[in-house]
Write a protein that holds these residues in place. Structure first.
Motif, PDB file in Angstrom:
ATOM      1  N   ILE A 161       0.869  -1.187   0.000  1.00  0.00           N
ATOM      2  CA  ILE A 161       0.000   0.000   0.000  1.00  0.00           C
ATOM      3  C   ILE A 161       0.900   1.229   0.000  1.00  0.00           C
ATOM      4  O   ILE A 161       1.771   1.367   0.876  1.00  0.00           O
ATOM      5  CB  ILE A 161      -0.919   0.066   1.247  1.00  0.00           C
ATOM      6  CG1 ILE A 161      -1.751  -1.212   1.407  1.00  0.00           C
ATOM      7  CG2 ILE A 161      -1.848   1.291   1.143  1.00  0.00           C
ATOM      8  CD1 ILE A 161      -2.618  -1.223   2.680  1.00  0.00           C
ATOM      9  N   ILE A 162       0.692   2.100  -0.990  1.00  0.00           N
ATOM     10  CA  ILE A 162       1.390   3.391  -1.001  1.00  0.00           C
ATOM     11  C   ILE A 162       0.347   4.498  -0.886  1.00  0.00           C
ATOM     12  O   ILE A 162      -0.847   4.269  -1.162  1.00  0.00           O
ATOM     13  CB  ILE A 162       2.257   3.577  -2.280  1.00  0.00           C
ATOM     14  CG1 ILE A 162       1.428   3.351  -3.549  1.00  0.00           C
ATOM     15  CG2 ILE A 162       3.459   2.648  -2.252  1.00  0.00           C
ATOM     16  CD1 ILE A 162       2.177   3.642  -4.842  1.00  0.00           C
ATOM     17  N   LEU A 163       0.784   5.670  -0.473  1.00  0.00           N
ATOM     18  CA  LEU A 163      -0.125   6.799  -0.222  1.00  0.00           C
ATOM     19  C   LEU A 163       0.362   8.028  -0.976  1.00  0.00           C
ATOM     20  O   LEU A 163       1.560   8.296  -1.023  1.00  0.00           O
ATOM     21  CB  LEU A 163      -0.152   7.122   1.277  1.00  0.00           C
ATOM     22  CG  LEU A 163      -0.496   5.984   2.240  1.00  0.00           C
ATOM     23  CD1 LEU A 163      -0.313   6.459   3.685  1.00  0.00           C
ATOM     24  CD2 LEU A 163      -1.923   5.501   2.008  1.00  0.00           C
ATOM     25  N   SER A 164      -0.590   8.768  -1.534  1.00  0.00           N
ATOM     26  CA  SER A 164      -0.232   9.961  -2.300  1.00  0.00           C
ATOM     27  C   SER A 164      -1.173  11.115  -1.968  1.00  0.00           C
ATOM     28  O   SER A 164      -2.377  11.016  -2.204  1.00  0.00           O
ATOM     29  CB  SER A 164      -0.333   9.633  -3.799  1.00  0.00           C
ATOM     30  OG  SER A 164      -0.176  10.788  -4.583  1.00  0.00           O
ATOM     31  N   PRO A 165      -0.642  12.214  -1.404  1.00  0.00           N
ATOM     32  CA  PRO A 165      -1.517  13.369  -1.173  1.00  0.00           C
ATOM     33  C   PRO A 165      -1.963  13.934  -2.527  1.00  0.00           C
ATOM     34  O   PRO A 165      -1.127  14.143  -3.405  1.00  0.00           O
ATOM     35  CB  PRO A 165      -0.626  14.359  -0.417  1.00  0.00           C
ATOM     36  CG  PRO A 165       0.774  13.923  -0.674  1.00  0.00           C
ATOM     37  CD  PRO A 165       0.757  12.466  -1.023  1.00  0.00           C
ATOM     38  N   VAL A 166      -3.276  14.118  -2.690  1.00  0.00           N
ATOM     39  CA  VAL A 166      -3.785  14.584  -3.989  1.00  0.00           C
ATOM     40  C   VAL A 166      -4.607  15.862  -3.837  1.00  0.00           C
ATOM     41  O   VAL A 166      -5.204  16.119  -2.795  1.00  0.00           O
ATOM     42  CB  VAL A 166      -4.624  13.501  -4.721  1.00  0.00           C
ATOM     43  CG1 VAL A 166      -3.759  12.280  -5.019  1.00  0.00           C
ATOM     44  CG2 VAL A 166      -5.861  13.086  -3.923  1.00  0.00           C
TER      45      VAL A 166
END
Ligand SMILES: *Cc1c(COP(=O)(O)O)cnc(C)c1O
Length: 356
Positions: A161-166
């Motif tokens: 699982i990776i996370l990206s502020p959008v």
């Protein structure tokens, strides 16, 4: 040690956080990721949060050859009073496992997925952007890691699982887009992988998307793969029509992706007492309704945009303008309600959100 104990290794080298008003989509990634490994002897094992870093694989790793992959997409929101909120994440886990099943990938324990996700999000709490409309996009995915060129399911995998502020999807306010009706290429077909979030479905759409872009349209309207007659989806979104006071959406037919936004909209409309029907909708039938002047609103639905109003359809040399290229009243209300629930600004009467 309990097999499901999640170990945490923190980075000593945190990145600077990007400015919240220029985030875009999928350009920045946080400092950590969640990883889980699979092999035949141990099943899924070694859940861990580790520093975000490249993964090294053999050139013969199966992921590079036959596309046996699945992914998900959901978001964490900075809610009222600084709460961290997730929207129906258990639905994403269930769908991931349905995708796994279709792609012959071993399924993941739902509890462990949710525990891993919550642990990662708690570690990365500071990465959740706070500006209106922004969120932390969550991308869980699975890839086969075995080194082997045989054409068969792999014996080892990684779940990450990776996370990206959008950024806000509608930085300049919601605006209806033009859609190209696609008669040549097919997204998915009954018996194929259309109901799974698997890599090949998306690159298979690039040609049609390019054609749409060249003709000045934002997205593709996908028709069924057999007769090119029935409406299926719009781009990577589900589609809804408001015709003569009633809402209709294509029924799940074995090639349409089961959107969680779609499901939520159907539930909301039912709660509001607005007639909503899932059925086969032919493009011809839509054109007839358009000519009769009874098409009121059309919109796509998905996690990224929530609601994406359709302003016009382009088919051959015909342009069909919907609702004066304006966002419809129902589209707006659905958008405000779902985003309101997601961020805690509106009461969550249907119990959709969870706090991390
Ligand atoms: C992810 C996706 C959707 C929308 O699903 P949500 O769960 O609402 O985000 C619709 N169509 C396709 C092809 C998708 O990949």
């Amino acid at each position: 040690m309990n097999k499901d104990n999640i170990t945490i290794v923190k980075t000593t080298n945190g990145k600077a956080k990007p400015s919240e008003n220029a985030l875009g989509f999928g350009k920045y990634f946080t400092d950590h990721m969640f990883v889980l490994d699979y092999d035949i002897d141990n099943g899924w094992h070694s859940p861990r949060v580790v520093p975000y870093e490249p993964i090294t694989l053999d050139p013969a790793a199966m992921v590079f050859h036959y596309g046996q992959t699945v992914f998900e997409g959901l978001k964490a929101y900075y809610g009222t009073n600084g709460k961290t909120m997730l929207f129906r994440p258990e639905k994403n886990v269930e769908r991931l496992n349905r995708s796994c099943n279709r792609l012959s990938i071993p399924e993941i324990d739902e509890e462990l997925f949710l525990k891993g996700l919550k642990t990662l999000i708690a570690v990365e709490k500071e990465w959740i952007p706070k500006e209106d409309g922004t969120s932390l996009y969550i991308r869980p995915f699975i890839l086969p890691t075995e080194t082997n060129l045989r054409v068969a399911p792999a014996n080892s995998y990684k779940f990450i699982i990776i996370l990206s502020p959008v950024g806000a999807y509608y930085a300049e306010g919601i605006h209806p887009v033009a859609i190209n009706v696609e008669k040549e290429y097919t997204r998915a077909v009954l018996g194929g992988t259309g109901t799974a979030k698997t890599a090949g479905n998306y690159c298979a759409g690039y040609k049609a998307q390019k054609k749409a872009s060249e003709q000045g349209a934002a997205q593709v309207l996908w028709l069924d793969g057999v007769e090119k007659k029935y409406i299926e989806e719009v781009g990577s979104m589900n589609i809804f029509f408001k015709i003569n006071g009633e809402v209709v959406t294509p029924e799940l037919n074995g090639s349409i992706l089961e959107g969680i936004t779609r499901m939520s909209i159907i539930e909301l409309l039912k709660k509001w007492g607005i007639p909503v029907t899932e059925k086969k909708i032919s493009f011809e039938e839509f054109v007839q309704a358009y000519e009769d002047g009874i098409v009121e609103e059309v919109f796509g639905t998905g996690t990224a945009a929530v609601i994406s109003p359709v302003g016009e359809f382009r088919f051959q040399d015909k342009i069909m303008i919907i609702n004066n290229r304006e966002t419809g009243e129902l589209s707006k209300k659905l958008y405000d309600t779902i985003t309101g629930i997601q961020t805690g600004k509106m009461e969550d009467e249907l119990n959709w959100t969870i706090e991390v």
